[in-house]
Every structure is written in C-alpha cells, then in structure tokens.
Scaffold this motif. Structure first.
Motif, PDB file in Angstrom:
ATOM      1  N   ARG A 114       0.828  -1.218   0.000  1.00  0.00           N
ATOM      2  CA  ARG A 114       0.000   0.000   0.000  1.00  0.00           C
ATOM      3  C   ARG A 114       0.861   1.266   0.000  1.00  0.00           C
ATOM      4  O   ARG A 114       0.410   2.317  -0.460  1.00  0.00           O
ATOM      5  CB  ARG A 114      -0.959   0.013   1.187  1.00  0.00           C
ATOM      6  N   ASP A 118       0.133   4.222  -2.380  1.00  0.00           N
ATOM      7  CA  ASP A 118      -0.072   5.580  -1.845  1.00  0.00           C
ATOM      8  C   ASP A 118       0.851   6.577  -2.526  1.00  0.00           C
ATOM      9  O   ASP A 118       0.467   7.719  -2.799  1.00  0.00           O
ATOM     10  CB  ASP A 118       0.165   5.595  -0.332  1.00  0.00           C
ATOM     11  N   ASP A 121      -0.500   7.248  -5.974  1.00  0.00           N
ATOM     12  CA  ASP A 121      -1.665   8.139  -5.847  1.00  0.00           C
ATOM     13  C   ASP A 121      -1.211   9.576  -5.626  1.00  0.00           C
ATOM     14  O   ASP A 121      -1.758  10.518  -6.207  1.00  0.00           O
ATOM     15  CB  ASP A 121      -2.554   7.700  -4.678  1.00  0.00           C
ATOM     16  N   HIS A 129       4.684  11.416  -1.227  1.00  0.00           N
ATOM     17  CA  HIS A 129       4.310  10.523  -0.124  1.00  0.00           C
ATOM     18  C   HIS A 129       5.573  10.047   0.574  1.00  0.00           C
ATOM     19  O   HIS A 129       6.458   9.449  -0.053  1.00  0.00           O
ATOM     20  CB  HIS A 129       3.533   9.322  -0.663  1.00  0.00           C
TER      21      HIS A 129
END
Length: 219
Positions: A114, A118, A121, A129
């Motif tokens: 993830r 992330d 994204d 991030h």
C-alpha cells in the motif's frame, strides 16, 4: 521533450523481479507509457524526452555516486517526480533528500504494498508521499541529535562552533582568555561525549546540530 499528454513512468531499478512487479502495478492503474533505465546516463536521456516523468528508483542499486548527483538530476528536470524504493536508506540520506526537494516520495521495498500505491496516488496529484517508516527514521535521528546536543555544556558548544570555524586550540584559548590546557581538556570531553575521533567529525556534528551555518564553515 515528449509532447504526449500521457505521463511517462521510468523504472530505474536493476532488480528484474521488482521491475516486473512495478510495471504490473502501474499498468493496473491504466498507465502504459512505461520505460526502463539501467543506469544514470540512460535515465537522463529518457528524462530529456519525458521531462515530467515519474521515476521509480532503487537508489542503492543504481549508479548515482551520492545524493548530490541525484539532487542535481532532479533539479535539472524540475517537472519530474521521484519515488525512491530501496531496501535500506540511511537517516542522513533521507533527511537530505526530503528537506532538499519536494520531488521525492520515499517507500521501502520490504514495506507494505500500500505504500507504493499511496506514493503513486500522491504523484498523480502532483504531491509526494513519505512512508511512515521513513518519517520515523528521520524523526528518531533528529531526537538523537537533540539529545546529543543537550549533553554539551554551553562552553563546549561555543568551542565546537569555534572548531567548525577553523580556529586552532591556541586561538580559541586566546579568545576565551583561557589556557591551552583548558581548551585541550574541553576538546577531549567534547570528542568523548560526541563519540568522535577527529575535528572533521566535530564539524559535521556542528553543521547537523545547527551550531554553525554552512556559510560559517571553514574551508
């Protein structure tokens, strides 16, 4: 520079299995403009064609000499965004990269999937991030340095600053109206408390701890 509207993704990772996994993850998001770079020269050539590309880089497996080279390339291609994916990144490296440029996202290869999602994204929104683990590494080092800083007396901090400014033991003694023996004793205590062996290491500590500005550093 490429005039294609679709954003390019450059996989700068020399582990075949990781490249395969990253490419699959990117394609699952509907992206197909994917390129591979095996070294810094090839990466730069691709960035010339795709200046706003997202670079997924394993820094520890690539041929950048140090973080300075990395930051120079990133600055040269200011529209690019970088997701650093590595097994091990030092606290010093993380701090330098994170504080020097907002182009970099940070995740670890052995972290949860993830984190990579992330990061992808975030860059799609032109953000970055920093994984929780990377943040913890940076914060822990800052706390250690603050604790280390607090163990020095005010006199010792002043002497550290003087050492970083290139002053000799005799010059420091004269400025402080002290004996050379006293300043030598202070120096030994400073070295012991900081766990260092050379004046160069004291200077690096002084810069990290903010006791001196880089403009004051004696070269």
């Amino acid at each position: 520079m490429s005039c294609c509207c679709m954003r390019a993704f450059i996989l700068a990772d020399n582990q075949e299995l990781t490249r395969f996994a990253l490419e699959g993850l990117i394609r699952s998001r509907g992206e197909s403009n994917i390129f591979r770079a095996s070294d810094k020269a090839g990466l730069v050539e691709l960035l010339k064609e795709h200046e706003n590309a997202v670079v997924l880089l394993d820094y520890t497996m690539f041929d950048f000499a140090d973080e300075n080279q990395l930051l120079i390339v990133a600055e040269r291609f200011a529209l690019s965004q970088w997701i650093l994916i590595s097994d091990e990144l030092t606290p010093q490296f993380l701090r330098r990269v994170v504080y020097s440029s907002h182009q970099f996202s940070i995740v670890f290869k052995d972290g949860p999937l993830r984190d990579v999602r992330d990061a992808l994204d975030a860059v799609s929104r032109l953000n970055r991030h920093i994984s929780q683990r990377a943040l913890e590494v940076i914060i822990n080092q800052q706390q250690e340095e603050e604790e280390q800083h607090s163990i020095l007396t005010e006199t010792e901090k002043e002497i550290v600053k003087a050492i970083a400014q290139g002053k000799t033991t005799k010059e420091i003694a004269n400025e402080r109206f002290s004996s050379v023996h006293t300043i030598t004793t202070h120096r030994k205590n400073i070295f012991r408390k900081l766990g260092v062996n050379t004046a160069h290491e004291v200077i690096k500590y002084a810069l990290r701890a903010g006791l001196v500005d880089s403009s004051e550093f004696y070269i």
